[in-house]
Design a protein around this motif. Structure first.
Motif, short mmCIF file in Angstrom:
data_model
loop_
_atom_site.label_atom_id
_atom_site.label_comp_id
_atom_site.label_asym_id
_atom_site.label_seq_id
_atom_site.Cartn_x
_atom_site.Cartn_y
_atom_site.Cartn_z
N UNK A 1 0.84 -1.20 0.00
CA UNK A 1 0.00 0.00 0.00
C UNK A 1 0.88 1.25 0.00
N UNK A 2 0.39 2.29 -0.69
CA UNK A 2 1.09 3.57 -0.72
C UNK A 2 0.09 4.70 -0.50
N UNK A 3 0.61 5.86 -0.14
CA UNK A 3 -0.16 7.09 0.03
C UNK A 3 -1.37 6.89 0.94
N UNK A 4 -2.55 7.27 0.46
CA UNK A 4 -3.76 7.19 1.28
C UNK A 4 -4.08 5.76 1.69
N UNK A 5 -3.83 4.84 0.81
CA UNK A 5 -4.09 3.44 1.09
C UNK A 5 -3.22 2.97 2.27
N UNK A 6 -1.99 3.44 2.31
CA UNK A 6 -1.07 3.09 3.39
C UNK A 6 -1.55 3.68 4.72
N UNK A 7 -2.04 4.90 4.68
CA UNK A 7 -2.53 5.57 5.89
C UNK A 7 -3.71 4.83 6.51
N UNK A 8 -4.47 4.15 5.68
CA UNK A 8 -5.65 3.43 6.16
C UNK A 8 -5.30 2.10 6.83
N UNK A 9 -4.07 1.62 6.62
CA UNK A 9 -3.66 0.34 7.20
C UNK A 9 -3.51 0.45 8.71
N UNK A 10 -3.75 -0.68 9.36
CA UNK A 10 -3.46 -0.74 10.79
C UNK A 10 -1.96 -0.65 10.99
N UNK A 11 -1.56 -0.18 12.16
CA UNK A 11 -0.14 0.03 12.43
C UNK A 11 0.65 -1.27 12.27
N UNK A 12 0.10 -2.36 12.72
CA UNK A 12 0.78 -3.65 12.64
C UNK A 12 1.03 -4.06 11.18
N UNK A 13 0.01 -3.86 10.35
CA UNK A 13 0.15 -4.21 8.93
C UNK A 13 1.15 -3.28 8.24
N UNK A 14 1.11 -2.01 8.60
CA UNK A 14 2.05 -1.04 8.03
C UNK A 14 3.49 -1.43 8.40
N UNK A 15 3.69 -1.83 9.65
CA UNK A 15 5.03 -2.24 10.10
C UNK A 15 5.46 -3.53 9.41
N UNK A 16 4.52 -4.44 9.19
CA UNK A 16 4.84 -5.69 8.49
C UNK A 16 5.30 -5.39 7.06
N UNK A 17 4.58 -4.51 6.37
CA UNK A 17 4.97 -4.15 5.01
C UNK A 17 6.32 -3.43 4.99
N UNK A 18 6.54 -2.55 5.97
CA UNK A 18 7.83 -1.86 6.05
C UNK A 18 8.97 -2.86 6.24
N UNK A 19 8.75 -3.84 7.11
CA UNK A 19 9.77 -4.85 7.38
C UNK A 19 10.05 -5.65 6.11
N UNK A 20 9.01 -6.07 5.41
CA UNK A 20 9.20 -6.84 4.17
C UNK A 20 9.90 -6.00 3.11
N UNK A 21 9.54 -4.73 3.03
CA UNK A 21 10.17 -3.83 2.06
C UNK A 21 11.66 -3.67 2.39
N UNK A 22 11.98 -3.47 3.67
CA UNK A 22 13.37 -3.32 4.07
C UNK A 22 14.18 -4.59 3.82
N UNK A 23 13.55 -5.75 4.04
CA UNK A 23 14.23 -7.02 3.74
C UNK A 23 14.54 -7.13 2.25
N UNK A 24 13.54 -6.83 1.44
CA UNK A 24 13.74 -6.91 -0.02
C UNK A 24 14.79 -5.90 -0.47
N UNK A 25 14.72 -4.71 0.11
CA UNK A 25 15.69 -3.67 -0.23
C UNK A 25 17.11 -4.12 0.12
N UNK A 26 17.28 -4.71 1.29
CA UNK A 26 18.61 -5.20 1.71
C UNK A 26 19.10 -6.31 0.77
N UNK A 27 18.18 -7.16 0.36
CA UNK A 27 18.53 -8.28 -0.51
C UNK A 27 19.03 -7.80 -1.88
N UNK A 28 18.41 -6.76 -2.39
CA UNK A 28 18.72 -6.31 -3.76
C UNK A 28 19.55 -5.02 -3.83
#
Length: 155
Positions: free
Chosen positions: A110-137
């Protein structure tokens, strides 16, 4: 044959010649208009490609100088590649595999407004997955970004 018949035939031939000349002139004008329209279309396409290329180069510079996160740059670059006029002829995912692989891993987040609508836990989960993928590549994407600083349609 009478003189009147000859005059009428001559007059008819002159009218026919005049109409033929006029039709030829109209056909040439249509052809010129089509050529101008095609040239205008090509100019628009070239201008659009030039703006896209400039954006690709700018994002690449920003990624290298750490002004843009690797994941954001990969998302933006993948979209820009898709909009280039030669995207059908050149397989950009194959040419820049790390950028597209990272994009594929994170594009559904999720990005922008869609991201703001996410629960904090889900937002943190996506951030963690994004950071993992970023570190990998990171290293592979940065290497491709450095290569893209001089990008043009022929490279």
């Amino acid at each position: 044959m009478s003189v009147v018949t000859i005059i009428l035939i001559t007059l008819a031939l002159l009218i026919l010649a005049g109409l033929s000349f006029y039709a030829g002139k109209l056909l040439m004008q249509v052809k010129q208009q089509q050529q101008q329209a095609e040239q205008q279309k090509q100019k628009i396409k070239t201008d659009r490609d030039n703006r896209l290329i400039e954006s690709i180069q700018t994002i690449s510079h920003a990624m290298e100088s750490e002004q843009c996160e690797i994941s954001e740059g990969a998302l933006r670059l993948a979209v820009l590649f898709d909009h280039l006029s030669n995207a059908q002829q050149i397989n950009y995912p194959k040419k820049y595999p790390a950028i597209h692989a990272l994009n594929d891993k994170i594009k559904h987040f999720a990005i922008l407004e869609e991201r703001k609508k996410l629960e904090k836990k889900e937002r943190m989960r996506q951030d963690f997955q994004r950071l993992q993928a970023e570190a990998e590549y990171k290293e592979l994407v940065l290497a491709e970004a450095i290569e893209l600083k001089g990008f043009n349609l022929n490279s």
